[in-house]
Design a protein around this motif. Structure first.
Motif, PDB file in Angstrom:
ATOM      1  N   SER A  24     -27.934  56.916 -10.887  1.00 38.78           N
ATOM      2  CA  SER A  24     -27.456  56.392  -9.605  1.00 38.78           C
ATOM      3  C   SER A  24     -27.652  54.878  -9.517  1.00 38.78           C
ATOM      4  O   SER A  24     -26.816  54.163  -8.960  1.00 38.78           O
ATOM      5  CB  SER A  24     -28.147  57.086  -8.439  1.00 38.78           C
ATOM      6  N   GLU A  25     -28.746  54.389 -10.090  1.00 35.05           N
ATOM      7  CA  GLU A  25     -29.030  52.948 -10.087  1.00 35.05           C
ATOM      8  C   GLU A  25     -27.998  52.206 -10.943  1.00 35.05           C
ATOM      9  O   GLU A  25     -27.474  51.158 -10.542  1.00 35.05           O
ATOM     10  CB  GLU A  25     -30.441  52.708 -10.624  1.00 35.05           C
ATOM     11  N   LEU A  26     -27.693  52.729 -12.129  1.00 33.86           N
ATOM     12  CA  LEU A  26     -26.703  52.109 -12.999  1.00 33.86           C
ATOM     13  C   LEU A  26     -25.330  52.117 -12.324  1.00 33.86           C
ATOM     14  O   LEU A  26     -24.615  51.110 -12.336  1.00 33.86           O
ATOM     15  CB  LEU A  26     -26.631  52.828 -14.353  1.00 33.86           C
ATOM     16  N   ALA A  27     -24.972  53.238 -11.727  1.00 36.75           N
ATOM     17  CA  ALA A  27     -23.678  53.341 -11.042  1.00 36.75           C
ATOM     18  C   ALA A  27     -23.587  52.305  -9.924  1.00 36.75           C
ATOM     19  O   ALA A  27     -22.560  51.627  -9.779  1.00 36.75           O
ATOM     20  CB  ALA A  27     -23.488  54.750 -10.496  1.00 36.75           C
ATOM     21  N   ARG A  28     -24.637  52.165  -9.152  1.00 36.64           N
ATOM     22  CA  ARG A  28     -24.654  51.188  -8.056  1.00 36.64           C
ATOM     23  C   ARG A  28     -24.528  49.771  -8.611  1.00 36.64           C
ATOM     24  O   ARG A  28     -23.799  48.936  -8.066  1.00 36.64           O
ATOM     25  CB  ARG A  28     -25.926  51.348  -7.231  1.00 36.64           C
ATOM     26  N   THR A  29     -25.228  49.478  -9.699  1.00 39.22           N
ATOM     27  CA  THR A  29     -25.205  48.148 -10.307  1.00 39.22           C
ATOM     28  C   THR A  29     -23.795  47.739 -10.718  1.00 39.22           C
ATOM     29  O   THR A  29     -23.405  46.586 -10.550  1.00 39.22           O
ATOM     30  CB  THR A  29     -26.136  48.099 -11.539  1.00 39.22           C
ATOM     31  N   GLY A  35     -20.784  60.074  -9.565  1.00 43.32           N
ATOM     32  CA  GLY A  35     -20.171  61.251 -10.179  1.00 43.32           C
ATOM     33  C   GLY A  35     -19.321  60.892 -11.385  1.00 43.32           C
ATOM     34  O   GLY A  35     -19.293  61.618 -12.382  1.00 43.32           O
ATOM     35  N   HIS A  36     -18.629  59.754 -11.294  1.00 43.10           N
ATOM     36  CA  HIS A  36     -17.799  59.318 -12.427  1.00 43.10           C
ATOM     37  C   HIS A  36     -18.680  58.941 -13.619  1.00 43.10           C
ATOM     38  O   HIS A  36     -18.384  59.309 -14.759  1.00 43.10           O
ATOM     39  CB  HIS A  36     -16.905  58.145 -12.010  1.00 43.10           C
ATOM     40  N   SER A  42     -21.617  62.779 -19.664  1.00 39.16           N
ATOM     41  CA  SER A  42     -21.602  64.172 -20.123  1.00 39.16           C
ATOM     42  C   SER A  42     -20.408  64.460 -21.030  1.00 39.16           C
ATOM     43  O   SER A  42     -20.261  65.575 -21.521  1.00 39.16           O
ATOM     44  CB  SER A  42     -21.587  65.124 -18.927  1.00 39.16           C
ATOM     45  N   GLY A  43     -19.550  63.455 -21.250  1.00 43.69           N
ATOM     46  CA  GLY A  43     -18.414  63.633 -22.130  1.00 43.69           C
ATOM     47  C   GLY A  43     -17.218  64.293 -21.470  1.00 43.69           C
ATOM     48  O   GLY A  43     -16.262  64.657 -22.139  1.00 43.69           O
ATOM     49  N   GLN A  44     -17.240  64.434 -20.161  1.00 40.58           N
ATOM     50  CA  GLN A  44     -16.129  65.054 -19.450  1.00 40.58           C
ATOM     51  C   GLN A  44     -15.027  64.055 -19.122  1.00 40.58           C
ATOM     52  O   GLN A  44     -13.931  64.444 -18.747  1.00 40.58           O
ATOM     53  CB  GLN A  44     -16.615  65.703 -18.161  1.00 40.58           C
ATOM     54  N   SER A  45     -15.318  62.757 -19.243  1.00 35.89           N
ATOM     55  CA  SER A  45     -14.352  61.712 -18.926  1.00 35.89           C
ATOM     56  C   SER A  45     -14.485  60.578 -19.934  1.00 35.89           C
ATOM     57  O   SER A  45     -15.604  60.200 -20.300  1.00 35.89           O
ATOM     58  CB  SER A  45     -14.615  61.184 -17.508  1.00 35.89           C
TER      59      SER A  45
END
Length: 117
Positions: A24-29, A35-36, A42-45
């Motif tokens: 969550s911290e990396l995503a915010r940064t 979720g993306h 996870s290799g889904q995208s």
């Protein structure tokens, strides 16, 4: 996802975790939906190059492209035995461990000025 995509996603996740950064911290940064980022790790995208670059920058990584014909040479460099004057990463796990250790030896050594060699 391709084998390369799987390696990239697993490596990004492992490095993030080794650095102690929450997803969550990396995503915010980087201004990304958590979720993306989760789907990428996870290799889904598959991330596009801009997203991959932002993730790499946030993790203090460099993206480097190696010509296919040079890959055997890169593999040879990373698997040759270590000497007392050089440090070679033998596996991705060793690289990840080194990235999370600020006192690790350098990945390469520059010859001293004036060696004449």
């Amino acid at each position: 996802m391709s084998d390369a995509g799987t390696v990239i996603s697993e490596t990004l996740r492992a490095i993030r975790e080794a650095k102690g950064i929450r997803q969550s911290e990396l995503a915010r940064t980087i201004g990304m939906d958590p979720g993306h980022l989760s789907r990428i790790e996870s290799g889904q995208s598959n991330p596009n190059i801009a997203t991959l670059t932002e993730i790499a920058r946030a993790l203090d990584l460099e993206i480097m492209l190696v010509p296919r014909d040079k890959i055997p040479a890169v593999r040879a460099i990373t698997t040759r035995p270590k000497s007392s004057t050089e440090y070679v990463f033998e596996s991705p796990n060793q690289l990840i461990g080194t990235l999370s250790n600020k006192s690790a030896p350098p990945a390469y050594r520059l010859d001293e000025e004036g060696d004449g060699e």
